[in-house]
Design an enzyme around this catalytic site. Structure first.
Site, PDB file in Angstrom:
ATOM      1  N   LYS A 115       2.375  -0.233  20.424  1.00 26.92           N
ATOM      2  CA  LYS A 115       3.547   0.458  20.981  1.00 26.92           C
ATOM      3  C   LYS A 115       3.199   1.245  22.232  1.00 26.92           C
ATOM      4  CE  LYS A 115       6.826   0.573  17.253  1.00 26.92           C
ATOM      5  NZ  LYS A 115       7.767   1.331  16.445  1.00 26.92           N
ATOM      6  N   LYS A 199       6.218 -10.905  15.212  1.00 30.65           N
ATOM      7  CA  LYS A 199       7.031 -10.603  14.028  1.00 30.65           C
ATOM      8  C   LYS A 199       8.495 -10.368  14.411  1.00 30.65           C
ATOM      9  CE  LYS A 199       6.605  -5.646  13.721  1.00 30.65           C
ATOM     10  NZ  LYS A 199       6.349  -4.428  13.041  1.00 30.65           N
ATOM     11  N   LYS A 202      13.298  -5.245  15.363  1.00 33.67           N
ATOM     12  CA  LYS A 202      14.532  -4.772  15.999  1.00 33.67           C
ATOM     13  C   LYS A 202      14.294  -4.461  17.469  1.00 33.67           C
ATOM     14  CE  LYS A 202      13.846  -1.097  12.714  1.00 33.67           C
ATOM     15  NZ  LYS A 202      14.404  -0.633  11.469  1.00 33.67           N
TER      16      LYS A 202
HETATM   17  P1  TYM Z   1      10.280  -0.148   9.731  1.00 32.59           P
HETATM   18  O1  TYM Z   1      11.499   0.678   9.891  1.00 32.59           O
HETATM   19  O2  TYM Z   1       9.706  -0.765  10.966  1.00 32.59           O
HETATM   20  O3  TYM Z   1      10.514  -1.306   8.702  1.00 32.59           O
HETATM   21  C1  TYM Z   1      11.010  -1.086   7.376  1.00 32.59           C
HETATM   22  C2  TYM Z   1      10.316  -2.024   6.396  1.00 32.59           C
HETATM   23  O4  TYM Z   1      10.523  -3.381   6.781  1.00 32.59           O
HETATM   24  C3  TYM Z   1       9.269  -4.061   6.874  1.00 32.59           C
HETATM   25  N1  TYM Z   1       9.355  -5.058   7.962  1.00 32.59           N
HETATM   26  C4  TYM Z   1       8.998  -6.343   7.835  1.00 32.59           C
HETATM   27  N2  TYM Z   1       8.517  -7.037   6.781  1.00 32.59           N
HETATM   28  C5  TYM Z   1       8.272  -8.366   6.963  1.00 32.59           C
HETATM   29  N3  TYM Z   1       8.492  -9.001   8.149  1.00 32.59           N
HETATM   30  C6  TYM Z   1       8.971  -8.340   9.236  1.00 32.59           C
HETATM   31  N4  TYM Z   1       9.188  -8.995  10.379  1.00 32.59           N
HETATM   32  C7  TYM Z   1       9.245  -6.945   9.103  1.00 32.59           C
HETATM   33  N5  TYM Z   1       9.712  -5.992   9.947  1.00 32.59           N
HETATM   34  C8  TYM Z   1       9.777  -4.845   9.232  1.00 32.59           C
HETATM   35  C9  TYM Z   1       8.265  -2.960   7.204  1.00 32.59           C
HETATM   36  O5  TYM Z   1       6.942  -3.329   6.843  1.00 32.59           O
HETATM   37  C10 TYM Z   1       8.783  -1.810   6.379  1.00 32.59           C
HETATM   38  O6  TYM Z   1       8.322  -1.892   5.045  1.00 32.59           O
HETATM   39  N6  TYM Z   1       6.703   3.320   9.432  1.00 32.59           N
HETATM   40  C11 TYM Z   1       7.729   2.625   8.658  1.00 32.59           C
HETATM   41  C12 TYM Z   1       8.719   3.557   8.017  1.00 32.59           C
HETATM   42  C13 TYM Z   1       8.103   4.612   7.170  1.00 32.59           C
HETATM   43  C14 TYM Z   1       7.508   4.448   5.878  1.00 32.59           C
HETATM   44  C15 TYM Z   1       7.095   5.736   5.478  1.00 32.59           C
HETATM   45  C16 TYM Z   1       7.299   3.342   5.063  1.00 32.59           C
HETATM   46  C17 TYM Z   1       8.038   5.939   7.476  1.00 32.59           C
HETATM   47  N7  TYM Z   1       7.425   6.602   6.472  1.00 32.59           N
HETATM   48  C18 TYM Z   1       6.475   5.948   4.243  1.00 32.59           C
HETATM   49  C19 TYM Z   1       6.661   3.551   3.826  1.00 32.59           C
HETATM   50  C20 TYM Z   1       6.277   4.838   3.439  1.00 32.59           C
HETATM   51  C21 TYM Z   1       8.500   1.712   9.604  1.00 32.59           C
HETATM   52  O7  TYM Z   1       8.591   1.957  10.798  1.00 32.59           O
HETATM   53  O8  TYM Z   1       9.140   0.702   8.989  1.00 32.59           O
END
Ligand code: TYM
Length: 336
Positions: A115, A199, A202
């Site tokens: 990022k 991947k 969004k």
């Molecule tokens: P975020 O908002 O990017 O994504 C939410 C969840 O979706 C999964 N994900 C995917 N899985 C498979 N293929 C993909 N292309 C794909 N894109 C997204 C992510 O792995 C995630 O599980 N940092 C985290 C949010 C967060 C969090 C936490 C998660 C903040 N605090 C504590 C677990 C525990 C994030 O940005 O996810």
């Protein structure tokens, strides 16, 4: 997993809507885990501060994402659903853990590297510190399992390192060392429809690269029709998909939706081309997404009810996290 001794915590950033990667990689597992144990799910609005976003959009995205999660099957009675910023203990614990986390650990995080790119000097401090806040989210609730997609695995491993170092430095067993819970097979990493090597996300500027929960049936069919593929017919085993990332991704999506293995899917489609496979995949996607989309339309009409649900969730989460924060403060000597 057995009940009582387990607790599930996970979060999602309320930026943009839910897409198929989130749904297959994480959310559908969040839904299933509600039947097994106590679950806390939150909208990571504090994390979203790591990049600029219009304030009004941030506010509405929290409600929109909450509605999308409920539409996907998160039951706010059984699970605790809340905005992260409504529970100040996340930020307080993050600061305490900043004393434990090491610069070198954070410097190695691939999400930070991706990022920030070449512009590290211009990246926000929040983007660098992001994984420590994530550790606080998890450790505050003494989570045992964290269901996430593959891309978050490194952050969960860092959370483990922080928990272990904190416990060792302060001779305590306060923090539970959590396990990442990553869906098997292909759903753990859903790839872009335009490029099987990056991947689904969004932040991809091309909307054709992803399936959104809000896409109409025609949008879904069109995105699949135009999805990048190769000219070869489908093989009869998963191994033979190596080196064919787009084909691997599409078959993986189909398998994940139908809760089948890739080999089972190929057992039916071996020898056939994408002209046959793509319409079957589009149908499966529409069958998955159309009911979620219509529930989402309903839920959106009642923002006051969403606010009520989120306030209720925040109060329940705060009560669960409070004793851990109290203990953390006393362990480090901020209080007696
Ligand atoms: P975020 O908002 O990017 O994504 C939410 C969840 O979706 C999964 N994900 C995917 N899985 C498979 N293929 C993909 N292309 C794909 N894109 C997204 C992510 O792995 C995630 O599980 N940092 C985290 C949010 C967060 C969090 C936490 C998660 C903040 N605090 C504590 C677990 C525990 C994030 O940005 O996810």
């Amino acid at each position: 997993m057995t009940t009582k001794t387990t607790r599930v915590v996970s979060g999602i950033q309320p930026t943009g809507g839910l897409h198929l990667g989130n749904l297959l990689g994480a959310i559908l597992r969040w839904v299933r885990m509600q039947d097994e144990t106590e679950c806390l799910y939150f909208l990571a609005d504090l994390h979203s501060l790591s990049e600029y976003m219009d304030p009004a959009e941030r506010r509405s995205s929290v409600r929109e994402m909450a509605a999308a999660l409920i539409a996907s099957g998160i039951d706010p009675e059984r699970s605790v659903l809340f905005p992260q910023s409504a529970v100040p203990a996340h930020a307080e614990l993050c600061w305490i853990l900043n004393g434990t986390a090491r610069m070198g650990w954070l410097n190695r995080m691939t999400q930070w590297k991706d990022k920030a790119g070449k512009n590290r000097e211009g990246a926000s401090v929040a983007l660098f510190d992001y994984p420590v806040l994530q550790a606080a989210d998890i450790l505050l609730y003494q989570a045992t399992h964290v269901p996430v997609g593959e891309d978050q695995k490194q952050h969960i491993e860092l959370t483990r390192d922080i928990a272990l170092k904190f416990n060792a430095d302060f001779s305590t067993d306060l923090f539970v060392v959590p396990e990442p819970y990553i869906g098997g097979g292909t759903a753990a990493r859903v790839m872009s429809l335009r490029d099987g090597r990056s991947k689904m996300s969004k932040s991809d500027p091309s909307d054709m690269s992803r399936i959104n929960l809000t896409d109409s049936d025609e949008d879904i069919a069109q995105k699949i029709r135009k999805a990048k593929t190769d000219p070869e017919p489908l093989p009869d085993s998963a191994d033979a998909l190596d080196g064919r990332p787009e084909a691997q991704n599409l078959v993986g999506i189909y398998a994940a939706i139908n809760d089948e293995s890739v080999d089972q899917v190929l057992g039916r489609f071996a020898g056939q081309g994408f002209g046959t496979f793509k319409p079957a995949l589009a149908d499966a996607l529409v069958a998955l997404i159309a009911p979620i989309r219509s529930r989402l339309d309903e839920l959106r009409r009642d923002p006051a009810e969403l606010d009520r649900i989120l306030a209720d969730g925040a109060a329940r989460a705060a009560a669960i996290g409070a004793p851990v924060l109290v203990k953390a403060k006393s362990v480090v000597g901020l209080t007696d």
